[in-house]
Motif scaffolding. Structure first.
Motif, PDB file in Angstrom:
ATOM      1  N   TYR A 139      12.266  40.868  32.851  1.00 53.88           N
ATOM      2  CA  TYR A 139      13.013  39.844  32.121  1.00 53.88           C
ATOM      3  C   TYR A 139      13.418  38.710  33.049  1.00 53.88           C
ATOM      4  CZ  TYR A 139      16.936  37.699  29.717  1.00 53.88           C
ATOM      5  OH  TYR A 139      17.776  36.790  29.167  1.00 53.88           O
ATOM      6  N   LEU A 143      12.432  34.728  33.100  1.00 52.34           N
ATOM      7  CA  LEU A 143      13.407  33.634  33.129  1.00 52.34           C
ATOM      8  C   LEU A 143      13.044  32.609  34.195  1.00 52.34           C
ATOM      9  CD1 LEU A 143      17.029  35.066  32.813  1.00 52.34           C
ATOM     10  CD2 LEU A 143      15.705  33.817  31.120  1.00 52.34           C
TER      11      LEU A 143
ATOM     12  N   LEU B 260      21.124  32.803  28.378  1.00 52.67           N
ATOM     13  CA  LEU B 260      20.028  33.649  28.839  1.00 52.67           C
ATOM     14  C   LEU B 260      19.071  33.873  27.674  1.00 52.67           C
ATOM     15  CD1 LEU B 260      22.209  36.318  30.652  1.00 52.67           C
ATOM     16  CD2 LEU B 260      20.646  34.759  31.782  1.00 52.67           C
ATOM     17  N   PRO B 261      18.055  33.042  27.552  1.00 51.82           N
ATOM     18  CA  PRO B 261      17.157  33.195  26.412  1.00 51.82           C
ATOM     19  C   PRO B 261      16.486  34.573  26.412  1.00 51.82           C
ATOM     20  CG  PRO B 261      16.282  31.629  28.015  1.00 51.82           C
ATOM     21  CD  PRO B 261      17.693  31.903  28.401  1.00 51.82           C
ATOM     22  N   GLY B 262      16.434  35.204  25.247  1.00 49.64           N
ATOM     23  CA  GLY B 262      15.760  36.490  25.133  1.00 49.64           C
ATOM     24  C   GLY B 262      16.586  37.676  25.552  1.00 49.64           C
ATOM     25  N   ILE B 263      17.880  37.472  25.827  1.00 49.02           N
ATOM     26  CA  ILE B 263      18.689  38.575  26.330  1.00 49.02           C
ATOM     27  C   ILE B 263      18.873  39.667  25.280  1.00 49.02           C
ATOM     28  CG2 ILE B 263      20.904  37.507  25.697  1.00 49.02           C
ATOM     29  CD1 ILE B 263      20.323  39.569  28.855  1.00 49.02           C
ATOM     30  N   HIS B 266      16.655  42.504  25.571  1.00 45.79           N
ATOM     31  CA  HIS B 266      16.659  43.242  26.838  1.00 45.79           C
ATOM     32  C   HIS B 266      18.011  43.816  27.215  1.00 45.79           C
ATOM     33  CE1 HIS B 266      12.771  41.292  27.300  1.00 45.79           C
ATOM     34  NE2 HIS B 266      12.506  42.210  28.200  1.00 45.79           N
TER      35      HIS B 266
END
Lengths: 340, 292, 280
Positions: A139, A143, B260-263, B266
């Motif tokens: 992840y 980013l 935080l894109p996409g957190i 995840h």
């Protein structure tokens, strides 16, 4: 033990090369490795470079998994850490031969931090923790590198005017680093630390009670594994013109684990060697053959089927891996035609 | 400030997904209790169920799809037990972890040959209703019903029936249970089949909720976090673990997404690491006493 | 006799003379004190407020019926169990909060009732790992096999050879432990403890499962170490015959409590002990 060879010191008994045949084998192997570029064309030489890179990484994982018995599912992420650190340093103008060891150290540091909380836990908890770590690192890669491409500047890849990123210099640089990696790994394996790792693998409860600092040994095993992963990542950055994180996902980690478990866990050199040869290089060759024969989605699915089947099959039928199969075959040949 | 209807919607989605996580996590825990290892093949089973349901229901209707996918999952549980868990009894748990990882890949391979990596919704008509601030689809309601029934049924089976108490005895002490004349081997097989069925229900609910797609197993991997929060050997705790995970995910994607894109997708793994750090045996799990 | 033993022990020691420091003479002074120990598993009280005083240089036996809490007591001393109450003092130092491997480093080694060897490793490696607390190599030195690593290996190997001599394990050096008989495994277990040159050896049922001959061999080895090196032994044992033969002092436990203590002769004739063994 071959007849006619006698040891006079304790040092000789634990030497890496104990018998004449070891020297002969090593000399022949080295000769073959040095001559390889003459024997094969550029395509296979590049394949050999990629083989060596993954051999370094697998040797590291074999210490973590095979010697210390810790399942790690974050090895590809640690390799990615090494590759990104190398890319970052190369971008800053650091020579790649300096950047690669630093990559190893930083991946080792990351490995140490990652697994720190799970050392007081059993092996399967570490599998979980490393799985979580794998996804978290993936992840973070996504980013910082949304385009999946970080170029490695060519200027960093020079040594005294020779460009190391291609052809013979690439091959020999990778070979040299691989040989040093293997020798250090073997030394670690036969040292007291390596024996303590095996003890922890065989019986961690007893290991603590007979005086082994189990936390420390697990931590160091995981950290050493991380170091070699980072080194492999650094070499990967030397080999490619740019890196993306698609090579450092969970699938990469499972493949690494597969190479250790199939080749021979605990057999740091030859187990890893066979594992990488069969899984990584073997698949690359098979894939190019399959590409003409079957539809691409079947080929992709087939990879999962074959790799998964081999992992499960080896664990159940031959937990010591391919190396044990070969050894039996060797014994069979040696004794042939009298089977006793 | 977040608008109220978004928040309500997110909480509802978190609730629905949380129940699904709980059901999937239950599958991990059932296996852990009898085999003392983590079944990494479980996520692939969820994937398999989704694709089997999709492929069969296209040709023979949704009812056939559901029944056949349940049967396939039960069969897969049986095969996993016979081919992996049984031969590896007495080996260190790491062996079964590795073997189930292999099975994870094998099942994935089979699934992708059957399903060709496509992404599609199950052929089930879905309509939306508005309840005040909340918009609810029939798919959500059906998957809630499926998971709720599955969870309730399994927990009752485990706590109230004779088979349940026999399985509990095997989980506590397999040798002792054998000494009392319990058919340990058959109960273990039954547990693996039950885990397969649990996964199937979870997989079907997930397929309704999120379409059938090649990443369904990712949800199942996230359900690990629910499993660990409950404690790997806890059965009832998974409901709480699953709901906590579902809600944390939704809240994280509302609150943290801008930074935080996409957190949201995840956060489960941060959550998992945090639990391992603070309370490794989970809220309801028991710490094991080692003997030498 | 003693001088000769010390001579072979010092011979070849590399920079580690303190590992083989001479033991103080035998005395009434306690070397190890387990004070008011209570161990619970859930609701079950395994050890109930037990105090055991181990004197310098003695061979102490702890006997008692099954479930008396003997092994639990050993586990508390070696640090494997955390007691709910009580403390363990070794040579005047409170070691209650010390992890097990630290206690080994201080000089408390132990052996096990059921083989707790590292089954995938050779006899030699099993014994050598006992020297882990005294390793003098760091990771880097080991990786490049520097002088310190080589020297340490030689020193360790020599120490191991002495124990191999003592316990007559010569022919099994390179055998994988998993393939040995239970009697031999017990000898390797003892070798792993003795190579640590401990001040106190905790032994959990060393004689269990051995043949008569093996018992005699083992008893001889224990007495030899006891007499030549002044090592203190604490032995949990079922075999009353062996215990009365070799122990200096006996402690009898039943249901988590100490019910008798003293010289072998008087303990064996104590009515409470007879009751616990025969009537219990």
């Amino acid at each position: 033990m071959p007849a006619g060879v006698f040891k006079e010191t304790y040092g000789e008994e634990i030497a890496i090369f104990r018998y004449p045949i070891h020297y002969a084998g090593a000399a022949l192997g080295l000769l073959f490795a040095l001559m390889l570029p003459i024997l094969v064309g550029p395509y296979y030489m590049l394949l050999a470079v990629s083989f060596l890179i993954f051999l370094v990484g697998t040797v590291g994982l074999n210490i973590t998994v095979g010697l210390a018995g810790l399942i790690s599912l974050a090895h590809a992420a640690l390799m990615g850490m090494g590759a990104y650190v190398t890319a970052f340093l190369a971008e800053k103008g650091v020579n790649i031969l300096v950047a690669i060891p630093v990559a190893g150290l930083s991946a080792a540091a990351l490995a140490f931090i990652l697994a720190l909380p799970s050392f007081r836990l059993k092996g399967y908890y570490l599998a979980m923790a490393s799985l979580a770590a794998q996804f978290i690192i993936e992840y973070i890669f996504a980013l910082i590198d949304p385009d999946q491409y970080v170029p490695i500047p060519d200027e960093a890849k020079y040594l005294g005017g020779i460009y190391l990123g291609r052809g013979l210099p690439l091959y020999y640089t990778t070979l040299a680093i691989t040989i040093v990696s293997i020798l250090t790994a073997v030394n670690l394996g036969r040292s007291i630390l390596g024996r303590a790792m095996k003890a922890v693998r065989d019986n961690d409860v007893a290991a603590e009670v007979v005086g082994i600092n189990v936390y420390y040994v697990k931590a160091i095993a995981f950290t050493i594994g991380g170091f070699y992963a980072g080194l492999a990542g650094g070499l990967y950055a030397l080999y490619s013109s740019g890196i993306g994180w698609e090579g450092f996902t969970l699938e990469g980690s499972i493949e690494y684990l597969g190479m250790v478990l199939i080749g021979g866990p605990g057999r740091i050199v030859w187990g890893s060697f066979l594992g990488v040869l069969l899984v990584r290089t073997g698949w690359t060759l098979l894939e190019s053959t399959l590409a003409d024969l079957i539809v691409s989605y079947v080929a992709a699915a087939l990879k999962y089927l074959i790799l998964g089947g081999m992992i499960a099959g080896f664990i159940i039928f031959e937990p010591e891996g391919l190396i044990a199969v070969l050894r039996r075959f060797k014994e069979y040949l040696r004794l042939w035609p009298y089977s006793y | 400030m977040v608008e109220a209807n978004i928040l309500v919607g997110a909480l509802f989605q978190g609730f629905v997904l949380g129940l699904i996580y709980a059901l999937i996590a239950l599958g991990f825990n059932i296996i852990y209790r009898v085999s003392k290892s983590i079944n990494f093949a479980h996520p692939a089973l969820i994937l398999l169920v989704g694709y089997v349901a999709l492929v069969v229901s296209r040709q023979n209707g949704i009812a056939a799809g559901l029944i056949i996918s349940l049967a396939v999952a039960a069969l897969a549980g049986l095969v996993l037990e016979k081919s992996l868990a049984k031969p590896l009894i007495g080996k260190p748990p790491v062996a079964l972890i590795g073997a189930t990882l292999g099975a994870f890949y094998v099942i994935r391979g089979v699934t992708f040959i059957v399903g060709r990596f496509e992404a599609a919704a199950l052929p089930l008509q879905s309509t939306y209703y508005s309840l005040g601030l909340l918009k609810v689809s029939t798919n959500d309601l059906v998957s809630m019903a499926v998971t709720g029934a599955g969870l309730l049924g399994l927990i009752l089976l485990h706590n109230k029936t004779r088979i349940g108490s026999a399985i509990r005895a095997v989980a506590e002490d397999a040798e002792g249970a054998a000494g009392y004349g319990l058919p340990v081997s058959r109960l273990m097989t039954l547990s693996w089949i039950l885990a397969g069925l649990t996964g199937a229900l979870g997989g079907l609910a997930l397929s309704l909720k999120a379409q059938v797609n090649p990443y369904l197993d990712f949800y199942a991997i996230k359900a690990f976090a629910a499993s660990i929060l409950a404690g790997l050997d806890s059965i009832g705790g998974v409901v709480l673990g699953g709901l906590a995970l579902g809600l944390v995910e939704q809240l994280a994607s509302i609150v943290l997404e801008p930074y935080l894109p996409g957190i949201g997708g995840h956060i489960a793994f941060f959550f998992l690491l945090l639990i391992l750090l603070v309370k490794p045996y989970g809220l309801f799990g028991t710490e094991r006493i080692e003997r030498i | 006799m003693q001088a000769a033993a010390l001579e072979w022990m010092f011979d070849g020691v590399w920079d580690r003379s303190e590992h083989y420091a001479k033991r103080p003479e035998r005395s009434e002074r306690p070397i190890l004190l387990a004070e008011n120990i209570t161990v619970k598993f859930g609701e079950i009280v395994a050890v109930d407020n037990v105090t055991v005083n181990v004197r310098q240089g003695e061979l102490l036996a702890i006997i008692g019926p099954n479930g008396a809490g003997k092994t639990s007591l050993l586990n508390v001393i070696s640090g494997f169990y955390k007691p709910v109450a009580g403390r363990v003092v070794f040579k005047g130092q409170d070691i209650s909060r010390m992890p097990p491997h630290k206690r080994v480093e201080l000089g408390i080694s132990r052996t096990f009732q059921h083989s707790q060897l590292f089954l995938g490793m050779t006899v030699l490696d099993n014994i050598i790992v006992g020297l882990f607390p005294w390793r003098r190599t760091n990771t880097l030195a080991a990786a490049f096999w520097l002088r310190s690593a080589r020297k340490w290996e030689e020193w360790a190997r020599e120490s191991v050879e002495h124990v191999i001599d003592l316990l007559e394990l010569h022919e099994y050096r390179y055998r994988v432990v998993g393939s040995l008989s239970p009697g031999l495994q017990k000898r390797v277990d003892l070798a792993r403890a003795l190579v640590q040159n401990p001040e106190v050896v905790l032994m959990d049922e060393p004689m269990a499962g051995l043949t008569r001959e093996e018992k005699e061999d083992l008893a001889r080895a224990i007495i030899e170490v006891h007499e030549t090196q002044g090592t203190t032994f604490v032995m949990v044992e079922h075999d009353l015959e062996v215990v009365t033969d070799i122990a200096d002092r006996i402690i009898v436990m039943d249901s988590g409590r100490v019910i008798a203590e003293g010289e072998p002769e008087e303990v064996v004739h104590n009515p409470r002990v007879i009751h616990a063994y025969v009537g219990g």
